[in-house]
Design an enzyme around this catalytic site. Structure first.
Site, PDB file in Angstrom:
ATOM      1  N   ASP A  56      50.116  25.068  19.067  1.00  0.00           N
ATOM      2  CA  ASP A  56      48.816  24.805  19.695  1.00  0.00           C
ATOM      3  C   ASP A  56      47.688  25.477  18.924  1.00  0.00           C
ATOM      4  O   ASP A  56      46.798  26.081  19.501  1.00  0.00           O
ATOM      5  CB  ASP A  56      48.818  25.268  21.149  1.00  0.00           C
ATOM      6  CG  ASP A  56      47.664  24.668  21.956  1.00  0.00           C
ATOM      7  OD1 ASP A  56      47.130  23.629  21.525  1.00  0.00           O
ATOM      8  OD2 ASP A  56      47.301  25.227  22.997  1.00  0.00           O
ATOM      9  N   LYS A  80      47.273  41.890  29.856  1.00  0.00           N
ATOM     10  CA  LYS A  80      47.704  40.677  30.552  1.00  0.00           C
ATOM     11  C   LYS A  80      48.731  41.053  31.611  1.00  0.00           C
ATOM     12  O   LYS A  80      49.817  41.527  31.299  1.00  0.00           O
ATOM     13  CB  LYS A  80      48.308  39.707  29.540  1.00  0.00           C
ATOM     14  CG  LYS A  80      48.906  38.437  30.141  1.00  0.00           C
ATOM     15  CD  LYS A  80      49.462  37.572  29.025  1.00  0.00           C
ATOM     16  CE  LYS A  80      50.097  36.313  29.537  1.00  0.00           C
ATOM     17  NZ  LYS A  80      50.640  35.492  28.424  1.00  0.00           N
TER      18      LYS A  80
END
Length: 685
Positions: free
Chosen positions: A137, A43
């Site tokens: 989440d 990332k």
């Protein structure tokens, strides 16, 4: 998985970059290999964020948490440099799909598999909670499925215990898996994750969440007021799932108690076949083979080696068909759609070849691949945010969802085409070019433009987090907004993809429209400032404050008149371009509600606006404050009737004013409504 372009790095830290896995709002995720051959998801943060000290701090906290909570059911951080010129981190590469995709492709899992899955997720959450953190989440899309078991990902919005809101004060999480206390803006805790875990187990067992699908407002309302739907949950697991989904947080079990009920900690599986049913295990095995082939083919391929690129594209298409998902902390990018193309020149002379027509009929000029997808799998394009719009000739209704864009012959209720997409948001909001040949939508990785007849799917301004997009009146350019740009609206050449001009204003536009005569561009920014620019000179000619800025259309036109919704819930009628105020439309709405979206039908002499409060507003009778108001356009007299259809949004008026298309509160099929009597004519989808 996409081949690298000249703009992609060839190395990030010690990792050699092999392919692009996805693009997100904060950066890109690449497939990389380390010096020892270890495959990693790398990332890399976008350059603009690298100079933001606050973002660097958040990135460092995310990295620190991911390192601390590592266990057998969370991907391990292999390496990182949060202080480098471009911050990056590398995590273990999860070779498998998300739980969401696995269930969609192979069906619900067996009870035995779900028990194993639940034990792994509970163990992972237990590590998070022991660190004083809440995931916030958890959902089927944030649980990857590997041969050895589940892998819980995405700690980008994880926060401290008791913090239910993001840094901007908004509720964070995903509708359908948010706990009631979070919906009510109340502080959450570890048991909020337990509520989400209960929803994930229901999804794995049944293929649907416990509170159904549809518009986020409707789902959130069900979460706070309805019992979960547990049809298909076996009796042996029903008491546990029911306890996890309790409305009262104090009555929910802890992750440790969930783990104990499911059988206690369990070591990773030796193979997919050891815990998954045969169809799911076969999919993981096929996914692993395909990814190995893709990695091998990309190792030494130069980005301009067209044969290598085509081999990678072919493999990528097979991977998508198999439902393979590669993710690092849930940074997922849009994926182009390819379809069969007719041979050049087979359809006539110059200007009439597929992809180069002066005008297209969306009912006829459609790529065979899109038409075949509609015949094989006719369906609404997803479960989130269906957004209807009509083709320029009015014959075709185009609707965008979270997994695709569908084209319908609305009169015959026949699905003509289905364009599969991936998007980071609730769903694509499509716009159709004036010539009817192209469909565009905004996403976090750029401006997506689809030539419907050929199936070409381009991403312009790739890597730009685009808020909204519209076609210019001449059809040769696009207008879009980027919240990091200094301009309110950027003009983009449709052929070259290059920015050709800027419409300057106080802030990036949240809504972009062109006037019916094509002479002006209108933009509304997040602060409610409406700006009118002259096309050609791009000079500002009008500015209005106090305009409502919400999802849907807050601006409508009739000839040289504009109608806009104010922040205090009135509809103002203005002449253009001078901005003379011609009148107002007002209506009484229940306390807590206000007018929002507006649409005009001159032929039926009607103006429509929906009203609603916040995402969850209820009356003393426990009913949502949603509805639609109707006025006579000529007199301004309200003519709303009790028999009118209820709350509808994403109002789309037919180009010939024949009908009104809209989406009901449950986000079920798109409704086709009589524009004068406001009665339901048909359902599409």
């Amino acid at each position: 998985m996409r081949p690298l372009t000249l703009g992609d790095p060839r190395a990030v830290g010690p990792y050699r970059i092999r392919a692009l896995l996805g693009v997100g709002g904060m950066g890109r995720v690449y497939l990389g290999t380390g010096p020892d051959g270890t495959v990693a998801a790398v990332k890399a943060v976008r350059a603009e964020y690298a100079y933001d000290p606050d973002f660097r701090g958040r990135f460092a906290r995310e990295l620190d948490l991911a390192r601390r909570v590592h266990g057998p059911y969370t991907p391990r951080v292999l390496d990182a440099d949060p202080a480098g010129q471009t911050p990056w981190m590398a995590t273990e590469y999860v070779m498998g799909p998300s739980l969401h995709d696995l269930v969609q492709l192979t069906g619900p899992l067996t009870e035995e598999a779900v028990r194993f899955l639940g034990r792994g997720i509970a163990e992972a959450l237990g590590r998070v909670h022991a660190d004083g953190t809440v995931h916030r989440d958890l959902k089927p899309g944030n649980v990857m499925v590997s041969a050895s078991g589940p892998q819980v990902i995405d700690f980008g919005i994880a926060g401290a215990l008791g913090d239910a809101h993001g840094e901007d004060g908004r509720i964070i999480g995903t509708p359908g898996y948010m706990a009631p206390e979070n919906v009510r803006n109340e502080p959450g805790g570890t048991v909020s994750d337990v509520f989400a875990l209960g929803g994930v187990l229901v999804y794995a067992l049944t293929g649907s969440g416990p509170f159904g699908e549809g518009h986020p407002s409707a789902v959130l309302y069900r979460i706070t007021h309805h019992d979960p739907v547990l049809t298909g949950v076996p009796d042996s697991l029903r008491p546990l799932v029911t306890a996890c989904l309790e409305k009262d947080p104090a009555r929910r079990p802890t992750t440790g108690e969930v783990l104990e009920v499911l059988g206690g900690p369990v070591p990773p599986a030796a193979s997919a076949a050891d815990w998954l049913p045969p169809p799911a295990a076969a999919l993981l095995e096929a996914t692993a083979r395909e990814y190995r082939e893709a990695v091998e083919s990309s190792v030494y391929a130069h980005p301009l080696d067209r044969s290598a690129l085509e081999r990678t594209r072919r493999r990528r298409r097979r991977l998508l068909a198999a439902g393979a998902a590669a993710t690092a902390l849930a940074l997922v990018g849009g994926v182009g759609t390819w379809a069969t193309v007719s041979s050049p020149g087979e359809d006539g002379g110059p200007g009439e070849r597929p992809g180069s027509r002066e005008r297209c009929d969306l009912a006829e000029h459609i790529a065979p691949g899109y038409a075949e997808a509609a015949r094989e799998h006719p369906r609404a394009p997803g479960s989130q945010m269906l957004t209807p719009v009509f083709s320029p000739d009015g014959d075709v209704m185009v609707a965008g969802g979270d997994s695709g864009i569908a084209l319908w012959d609305w009169r015959e209720k026949t699905e003509l085409g289905l364009i599969g997409i991936e998007t980071d948001g609730f769903g694509a909001i499509p716009v159709v070019s004036p010539d009817g040949c192209r469909i565009a939508y905004a996403d976090s990785d750029g401006v997506h433009v689809i030539t419907v007849e050929t199936g070409e799917h381009r991403i312009l301004q790739e890597g730009t987090d685009v808020e909204t997009v519209a076609f210019a009146a001449d059809g040769g350019s696009l207008l879009y907004s980027d919240w990091r740009s200094d301009a309110s609206v950027v003009e983009l050449d449709l052929e070259t993809g290059e920015a050709t001009g800027l419409y300057k204003g106080p802030g990036p536009a949240d809504e972009i429209r062109t006037t019916p005569d094509g002479g002006h561009v209108v933009g509304v920014d997040y602060n409610g400032v409406l700006t009118l620019w002259e096309v050609g000179t791009r000079e500002e000619v009008l500015s209005l404050e106090g305009v409502r800025s919400t999802l849907g259309s807050n601006i409508a036109f009739s000839g040289s008149e504009m109608f806009h919704v104010t922040q205090d819930g009135r509809i103002v009628r203005t002449s253009l371009p001078d901005g003379e105020r011609l009148g107002e439309f007002t209506a009484e709405v229940p306390e807590g509600g206000s007018l929002s979206e507006v649409a005009v039908n001159p032929t039926a002499d009607r103006l429509y606006a929906n009203y609603k409060g916040s995402d969850i507003v209820i009356t003393e009778d426990d009913l949502p404050l949603f509805g639609t108001k109707v006025w006579e356009l000529s007199t301004g007299r309200e003519i709303t009737e009790d028999g009118d259809e209820g709350f509808i949004e994403w109002l789309a008026v037919h180009p010939g004013d024949e009908v009104l298309a809209a989406v009901p509160i449950d986000n079920a099929p798109v409704w086709v409504i009589d524009p004068a009597r406001m009665r339901l004519i048909d359902r599409i989808g």
